[in-house]
Scaffold this motif. Structure first.
Motif, PDB file in Angstrom:
ATOM      1  N   VAL A  80       0.861  -1.179   0.000  1.00  0.00           N
ATOM      2  CA  VAL A  80       0.000   0.000   0.000  1.00  0.00           C
ATOM      3  C   VAL A  80       0.900   1.233   0.000  1.00  0.00           C
ATOM      4  N   TYR A  81       0.681   2.111  -0.978  1.00  0.00           N
ATOM      5  CA  TYR A  81       1.515   3.300  -1.153  1.00  0.00           C
ATOM      6  C   TYR A  81       0.645   4.544  -0.973  1.00  0.00           C
ATOM      7  N   TRP A  82       0.951   5.335   0.050  1.00  0.00           N
ATOM      8  CA  TRP A  82       0.126   6.473   0.444  1.00  0.00           C
ATOM      9  C   TRP A  82       0.627   7.810  -0.112  1.00  0.00           C
ATOM     10  N   ALA A  83       1.771   7.856  -0.725  1.00  0.00           N
ATOM     11  CA  ALA A  83       2.385   9.137  -1.117  1.00  0.00           C
ATOM     12  C   ALA A  83       1.699   9.821  -2.302  1.00  0.00           C
ATOM     13  N   GLY A  86      -3.934  12.991  -2.837  1.00  0.00           N
ATOM     14  CA  GLY A  86      -4.108  14.366  -3.300  1.00  0.00           C
ATOM     15  C   GLY A  86      -5.188  15.115  -2.546  1.00  0.00           C
ATOM     16  N   ILE A  87      -6.138  14.371  -1.936  1.00  0.00           N
ATOM     17  CA  ILE A  87      -7.198  15.020  -1.170  1.00  0.00           C
ATOM     18  C   ILE A  87      -7.488  14.265   0.114  1.00  0.00           C
ATOM     19  N   ILE A  88      -7.939  15.029   1.099  1.00  0.00           N
ATOM     20  CA  ILE A  88      -8.371  14.473   2.374  1.00  0.00           C
ATOM     21  C   ILE A  88      -9.743  15.069   2.671  1.00  0.00           C
ATOM     22  N   ILE A 112       2.273  10.909   3.783  1.00  0.00           N
ATOM     23  CA  ILE A 112       1.220  11.897   3.516  1.00  0.00           C
ATOM     24  C   ILE A 112       1.850  13.283   3.484  1.00  0.00           C
ATOM     25  N   ARG A 113       1.721  13.927   2.345  1.00  0.00           N
ATOM     26  CA  ARG A 113       2.299  15.264   2.176  1.00  0.00           C
ATOM     27  C   ARG A 113       1.369  16.326   2.741  1.00  0.00           C
TER      28      ARG A 113
END
Length: 181
Positions: A80-83, A86-88, A112-113
């Motif tokens: 699983v790749y979270w990087a 784009g939206i939360i 998470i950016r």
């Protein structure tokens, strides 16, 4: 031996492109929805993909944000790749409960950016994350590119995560979170 011994093929990973967070007051659980986009069509050939990208919504639930994230890891049979988030999206129930605990979790999660677009909603997060654009792309919706839509027909400007938390923690500032449905 040298080279790409730890190389991962694009089709062997689950790319999370958006997340939504809700709160169940009765169970006192955090509910995390993660939009997963398949890039399998992109990786197959040099020709343009004729099949639109598939979109799934994974759901994790737990007493903490970390427990909800771990449930998504447990359900996945791939990395699983979270990087690519784009939206939360925060549900109104979560905002009423308070976001202190999840704010800390989001800030400490390295993938998470802080440049994600932030939204609030009263509607089903799962339904929102399943919406695709005119060209059957989940990542080319107005949610991922809100600035153009804001200039055309919106009152509240889009807000990025770093600005949201900066305003939210400042006692003399009112934080405005765009609502979507």
């Amino acid at each position: 031996l040298s080279g790409c011994w730890d190389e991962k093929d694009i089709v062997e990973m689950q790319y999370i492109t958006a997340i939504g967070i809700d709160y169940d007051k009765e169970k006192e659980d955090y509910i995390l929805y993660a939009q997963v986009v398949s890039f399998a069509g992109v990786a197959k050939s040099e020709q343009a993909a004729t099949v639109p990208s598939k979109v799934w919504v994974a759901k994790g639930q737990g007493k903490s944000m970390e427990a909800a994230i771990n449930m998504i890891y447990d359900k996945s049979n791939q990395i699983v790749y979270w990087a690519h988030i784009g939206i939360i999206i925060f549900h109104e129930r979560l905002l009423q409960h308070g976001i202190d605990q999840i704010s800390d979790s989001l800030a400490r999660f390295q993938q998470i950016r802080e440049t994600n677009w932030m939204y609030g909603t009263k509607d089903s997060i799962e339904d929102i994350l399943l919406v695709t654009s005119l060209f059957s792309s989940a990542v080319q919706t107005t949610l991922f590119n809100p600035e153009e839509a804001y200039h055309v027909h919106s009152i509240i400007s889009p807000i990025r995560m770093h600005r949201f938390y900066s305003d939210f923690t400042e006692k003399a500032t009112t934080t405005k979170l765009p609502m979507i449905s």
